[in-house]
Design a protein around this motif. Structure first.
Motif, PDB file in Angstrom:
ATOM      1  N   ASP A 456       0.818  -1.221   0.000  1.00  0.00           N
ATOM      2  CA  ASP A 456       0.000   0.000   0.000  1.00  0.00           C
ATOM      3  C   ASP A 456       0.848   1.266   0.000  1.00  0.00           C
ATOM      4  N   ASN A 457       2.039   1.201  -0.594  1.00  0.00           N
ATOM      5  CA  ASN A 457       2.871   2.395  -0.734  1.00  0.00           C
ATOM      6  C   ASN A 457       2.417   3.200  -1.954  1.00  0.00           C
ATOM      7  N   VAL A 458       2.542   4.521  -1.876  1.00  0.00           N
ATOM      8  CA  VAL A 458       2.100   5.408  -2.955  1.00  0.00           C
ATOM      9  C   VAL A 458       3.255   6.331  -3.334  1.00  0.00           C
ATOM     10  N   LEU A 459       3.600   6.322  -4.625  1.00  0.00           N
ATOM     11  CA  LEU A 459       4.585   7.256  -5.168  1.00  0.00           C
ATOM     12  C   LEU A 459       3.932   7.947  -6.361  1.00  0.00           C
ATOM     13  N   GLU A 460       3.823   9.255  -6.326  1.00  0.00           N
ATOM     14  CA  GLU A 460       3.144   9.937  -7.423  1.00  0.00           C
ATOM     15  C   GLU A 460       3.721  11.325  -7.641  1.00  0.00           C
ATOM     16  N   ASN A 461       3.684  11.723  -8.915  1.00  0.00           N
ATOM     17  CA  ASN A 461       4.120  13.044  -9.360  1.00  0.00           C
ATOM     18  C   ASN A 461       2.986  13.682 -10.152  1.00  0.00           C
ATOM     19  N   VAL A 462       2.702  14.927  -9.848  1.00  0.00           N
ATOM     20  CA  VAL A 462       1.674  15.688 -10.562  1.00  0.00           C
ATOM     21  C   VAL A 462       2.280  17.032 -10.940  1.00  0.00           C
ATOM     22  N   ALA A 463       2.221  17.380 -12.228  1.00  0.00           N
ATOM     23  CA  ALA A 463       2.842  18.635 -12.680  1.00  0.00           C
ATOM     24  C   ALA A 463       2.053  19.221 -13.839  1.00  0.00           C
ATOM     25  N   SER A 464       2.111  20.549 -13.956  1.00  0.00           N
ATOM     26  CA  SER A 464       1.485  21.233 -15.081  1.00  0.00           C
ATOM     27  C   SER A 464       2.354  22.412 -15.497  1.00  0.00           C
ATOM     28  N   VAL A 465       2.418  22.623 -16.801  1.00  0.00           N
ATOM     29  CA  VAL A 465       3.072  23.795 -17.381  1.00  0.00           C
ATOM     30  C   VAL A 465       2.047  24.461 -18.288  1.00  0.00           C
ATOM     31  N   ASP A 466       1.573  25.621 -17.888  1.00  0.00           N
ATOM     32  CA  ASP A 466       0.522  26.332 -18.613  1.00  0.00           C
ATOM     33  C   ASP A 466       1.092  27.644 -19.137  1.00  0.00           C
ATOM     34  N   GLN A 525      12.005  18.728  -7.609  1.00  0.00           N
ATOM     35  CA  GLN A 525      11.455  18.151  -6.381  1.00  0.00           C
ATOM     36  C   GLN A 525      11.933  16.704  -6.238  1.00  0.00           C
ATOM     37  N   THR A 526      12.396  16.358  -5.041  1.00  0.00           N
ATOM     38  CA  THR A 526      12.917  15.014  -4.803  1.00  0.00           C
ATOM     39  C   THR A 526      12.491  14.532  -3.423  1.00  0.00           C
ATOM     40  N   ASN A 527      11.937  13.322  -3.374  1.00  0.00           N
ATOM     41  CA  ASN A 527      11.643  12.633  -2.115  1.00  0.00           C
ATOM     42  C   ASN A 527      12.469  11.356  -2.063  1.00  0.00           C
ATOM     43  N   ILE A 528      13.215  11.157  -0.970  1.00  0.00           N
ATOM     44  CA  ILE A 528      14.017   9.951  -0.783  1.00  0.00           C
ATOM     45  C   ILE A 528      13.666   9.384   0.586  1.00  0.00           C
ATOM     46  N   VAL A 529      13.123   8.164   0.613  1.00  0.00           N
ATOM     47  CA  VAL A 529      12.690   7.543   1.865  1.00  0.00           C
ATOM     48  C   VAL A 529      13.278   6.141   1.953  1.00  0.00           C
ATOM     49  N   ALA A 530      13.967   5.864   3.059  1.00  0.00           N
ATOM     50  CA  ALA A 530      14.451   4.522   3.376  1.00  0.00           C
ATOM     51  C   ALA A 530      13.642   4.002   4.559  1.00  0.00           C
ATOM     52  N   ASN A 531      12.912   2.913   4.347  1.00  0.00           N
ATOM     53  CA  ASN A 531      12.063   2.332   5.383  1.00  0.00           C
ATOM     54  C   ASN A 531      12.453   0.856   5.538  1.00  0.00           C
ATOM     55  N   VAL A 559       0.406  -5.175  12.288  1.00  0.00           N
ATOM     56  CA  VAL A 559       1.740  -4.690  11.961  1.00  0.00           C
ATOM     57  C   VAL A 559       1.640  -3.897  10.660  1.00  0.00           C
ATOM     58  N   THR A 560       2.148  -2.655  10.650  1.00  0.00           N
ATOM     59  CA  THR A 560       2.175  -1.830   9.439  1.00  0.00           C
ATOM     60  C   THR A 560       3.602  -1.369   9.203  1.00  0.00           C
ATOM     61  N   THR A 561       4.234  -1.950   8.190  1.00  0.00           N
ATOM     62  CA  THR A 561       5.571  -1.497   7.799  1.00  0.00           C
ATOM     63  C   THR A 561       5.552  -0.786   6.449  1.00  0.00           C
ATOM     64  N   GLY A 562       4.413  -0.821   5.758  1.00  0.00           N
ATOM     65  CA  GLY A 562       4.283  -0.140   4.474  1.00  0.00           C
ATOM     66  C   GLY A 562       3.469   1.121   4.618  1.00  0.00           C
ATOM     67  N   ALA A 563       2.568   1.377   3.642  1.00  0.00           N
ATOM     68  CA  ALA A 563       1.676   2.550   3.648  1.00  0.00           C
ATOM     69  C   ALA A 563       2.452   3.853   3.666  1.00  0.00           C
ATOM     70  N   ASN A 564       3.628   3.884   3.040  1.00  0.00           N
ATOM     71  CA  ASN A 564       4.367   5.129   2.883  1.00  0.00           C
ATOM     72  C   ASN A 564       3.816   5.910   1.689  1.00  0.00           C
ATOM     73  N   HIS A 565       3.867   7.220   1.784  1.00  0.00           N
ATOM     74  CA  HIS A 565       3.287   8.070   0.736  1.00  0.00           C
ATOM     75  C   HIS A 565       4.292   9.151   0.361  1.00  0.00           C
ATOM     76  N   LEU A 566       4.715   9.153  -0.901  1.00  0.00           N
ATOM     77  CA  LEU A 566       5.637  10.155  -1.427  1.00  0.00           C
ATOM     78  C   LEU A 566       4.937  10.869  -2.576  1.00  0.00           C
ATOM     79  N   ALA A 567       4.934  12.201  -2.560  1.00  0.00           N
ATOM     80  CA  ALA A 567       4.231  12.953  -3.604  1.00  0.00           C
ATOM     81  C   ALA A 567       4.961  14.256  -3.909  1.00  0.00           C
ATOM     82  N   ASN A 568       5.017  14.576  -5.206  1.00  0.00           N
ATOM     83  CA  ASN A 568       5.519  15.859  -5.691  1.00  0.00           C
ATOM     84  C   ASN A 568       4.413  16.533  -6.493  1.00  0.00           C
ATOM     85  N   VAL A 569       4.171  17.796  -6.217  1.00  0.00           N
ATOM     86  CA  VAL A 569       3.157  18.566  -6.934  1.00  0.00           C
ATOM     87  C   VAL A 569       3.792  19.886  -7.367  1.00  0.00           C
TER      88      VAL A 569
END
Length: 659
Positions: A456-466, A525-531, A559-569
């Motif tokens: 249940d880990n989430v890694l997502e990038n959302v970007a717009s150039v208008d 934008q950079t997210n770096i996570v070590a779990n 026990v929850t060792t996952g469910a990490n969330h990384l996002a760049n907007v």
């Protein structure tokens, strides 16, 4: 301020830390009653804050960052990323007004005060070099043991207390960098680094080089929304990021009747949010004597390495194991809206002109860099008979947030004798190392269920150039090119006047740049996570299924060792030439680039049963012993790797990793 001189801007300032005189302070004293500072007499004026002093000899001035209130950071709502382009309230698509009120947004560049009249034009030729650097780094390496000397902290082949996670992350970052074309890599985060990058790339194009190492991207084909390399139907809204997992809460429990174990070593959140609204040097007409270069680029990369090893056993009524369910997503939008020129009238040859002359190059450069580094490597060992024992070693949150709104000088005409460089670029990278070992055993007969979540880990990038304004350039003839030099002496040649739209007033305001013009907006934008986690739970059998009051008990294990969330907007909105009066003497190079990649390596080993060996092993770690051990069978569940066809037993975190 010297015209043409670059202005360094202090873009990030938290303020002075001081105590207000009006605050009543308490202190403890050893004799007598507690003392109290006297309150100021009614009507006593407040003491003014100490004046600010320049800390260096370089011309500097503060930039008021337009940050939303804390409650505005609502992920999954339009507050975070609107479905439409990011624009000021009075800057509607299709109709860019000549003058935007200076109070519409905090202003750098030419500055501005509240209540300033719209007719009070600001035409100071401010140059800008804005660099914003936001870095968070958190080390949350927890060690919770019940019995020392068992060596449980070394069950991992990755030693979380040493350099092993860092080495793995370096390999993953190298994989991410390998997915970025070489001509899109800026070596550094400073404004000078971006200027050097643009100069080198545009020089390569002018020398005959093709965009992206010989690959012609086709700018028109990228207009609209693309999600993970798939073009979406016209009109599809830019998605918002997923809602973060709720932070675990220690709900009140009666441990005598509701005993159990709960461990959270994951559930970390790492977010970067940035926006640039660039309406600096707004202009109605543009003449470029040299070449014009336009680059719009979005690079989005997710790298996930997940390696989990789960051993579970006991008398569980419900066994819920989540080792997958990971989400990696990239969403990017390019939009181009030509402004409505309306009915264009032309200036007479005798129009009065006011010209600001820049003898060299003109710089309008904005760079925002946001980095989150989070190391959450935990070892948690739990055991209990008749309580509810909750251990939260994860659930960390890091957020970088910055909004840059620049409504600067406005001109009727900008003349560039050299080359014109326009770059709007977004780089987004998420890297997650999710490595877990879980051993969970329950000997209780009243166990409702065991829940283990390593996915249940989430890694997502959302970007717009208008981009708003004209994109097409008309050819500037030799005679018109020669007539440009007259503007330096405040003379408007009739050959040029016939090409210009009606001036906003009786005076034609002109910015004349003898060198090159650089308009650069960059967000990185950079997210770096070590779990890297080890979780061991032992819920032994108390020999009875009732509590002290005689009521039936119901135990649970989580026990929850996952469910990490990384996002760049990220969002960049720019306004260019607001009419069709856009001319170039040389060539026009127009390049739009989109890179989206998901690198995923997944390995899951699940062993259910073998109660005798698991119970004795876990009991050694916790120091607790069972009264009775149930007899159950043993089975091995091996989840296949996501990519590459590799065995799930591989010890290579990046095995089978591909885009």
């Amino acid at each position: 301020m010297i015209a043409g001189g670059p202005t360094e801007i202090i873009a990030h300032f938290a303020g002075h830390m001081r105590l207000l005189d009006t605050v009543v302070l308490h202190r403890e004293v050893y004799d007598g009653e507690p003392g109290r500072l006297p309150a100021p007499a009614p009507g006593t004026p407040h003491r003014e804050a100490a004046p600010n002093f320049d800390l260096d000899e370089m011309p500097s001035r503060p930039y008021p960052a337009a940050l939303p209130p804390p409650d505005a950071l609502r992920f999954g709502h339009d507050v975070l990323m609107p479905a439409g382009p990011v624009m000021p309230a009075k800057l509607a698509p299709g109709s860019v007004p000549v003058g935007v009120p200076r109070t519409a947004a905090p202003a750098g560049g030419g500055g501005g005060s509240a209540g300033r009249a719209e007719a009070d034009r600001d035409v100071t030729p401010d140059q800008e070099l804005i660099q914003v650097l936001q870095i968070n780094e958190l080390h949350d390496n927890d060690l919770l043991l019940m019995v020392e000397g068992t060596g449980v902290e070394h069950l991992h082949r990755l030693d979380p207390g040493f350099v092993d996670p860092i080495v793995a992350l370096d390999r993953m970052l190298a994989e991410a960098r390998g997915g970025v074309p070489a001509d899109l890599v800026a070596h550094g985060t400073g404004t000078g680094d971006w200027i050097a990058f643009v100069q080198g790339r545009d020089a390569h194009l002018a020398a005959g080089g093709m965009p992206r190492d010989g690959v012609d991207d086709g700018s028109a084909d990228l207009q609209g929304l693309t999600v993970d390399g798939v073009r979406q139907p016209a009109g599809t809204a830019l998605p918002t990021v997923s809602s973060p997992a709720p932070t675990p809460e220690a709900a009140p429990r009666n441990g005598l009747l509701d005993p159990g174990l709960a461990a959270t070593t994951g559930a970390n959140q790492s977010f970067n949010v940035a926006g640039i609204l660039d309406n600096h040097t707004q202009h109605h007409a543009l003449f470029v004597g040299g070449d014009a270069f336009t680059t719009q680029a979005i690079v989005q990369i997710n790298v996930l390495a997940s390696d989990v090893d789960i051993t579970v056993g006991g008398r569980s009524g419900i066994l819920d194991l989540v080792t997958g369910g990971d989400l990696t997503r990239n969403a990017a939008r390019f939009t181009q809206a030509d402004t409505d020129p309306g009915v264009v009238t032309h200036l007479s040859a005798g129009a009065r002109t006011e010209v600001d002359v820049i003898a060299g190059d003109f710089y309008d450069v904005k760079s925002i860099t946001q980095i989150n580094r989070l190391f959450d490597n935990d070892v948690v060992v739990q055991g209990t008979f008749s309580t509810f024992y909750t251990a939260v070693a994860g659930a960390n949150t890091q957020v970088n947030l910055f909004s840059l709104e620049e409504l600067g000088s406005r001109y009727d005409l900008i003349v560039v004798r050299g080359d014109y460089h326009t770059v709007n670029m977004v780089h987004q990278t998420n890297v997650l190392l999710n490595d877990s070992i879980v051993k969970a055993y329950t000997g209780r007969a009243d166990t409702i269920g065991q829940t283990i979540v390593t996915g249940d880990n989430v890694l997502e990038n959302v970007a717009s150039v208008d981009q708003y304004g004209s994109t097409a350039f008309k050819t500037l003839s030799a005679d018109q090119h020669a007539a440009l030099s007259g503007l330096e002496a405040n003379h408007l040649d009739p050959a040029l006047a016939a090409l210009l739209p009606q001036a906003e007033s009786s005076t034609l305001h002109v910015l004349y740049v003898a060198g090159d013009f650089f308009n650069i907006n960059a967000i990185t934008q950079t997210n770096i996570v070590a779990n890297v986690d080890t979780a061991i739970q032992h819920l032994p059998d108390p020999g009875t299924a009732t509590g002290p009051t005689g009521a039936a008990t119901q135990s649970t294990q989580t026990v929850t060792t996952g469910a990490n969330h990384l996002a760049n907007v990220a969002a960049i909105s720019t306004v260019g030439t607001t009419t069709a009066a856009q001319f170039v003497g040389g060539e026009h190079y127009d390049d739009a680039i989109l890179v989206q990649a998901n690198y995923v390596s997944h390995s899951a080993r699940v062993t259910i049963g073998d109660t005798q060996s698991l119970a004795s092993e876990v009991a050694a770690f916790t120091g607790l012993h069972d009264i009775a051990l149930p007899e159950t069978g043993t089975q091995d569940l091996l989840g296949p790797a996501f990519h590459g066809g590799g065995s799930s037993l591989t010890h290579d975190l990046l095995h089978g990793m591909m885009a």
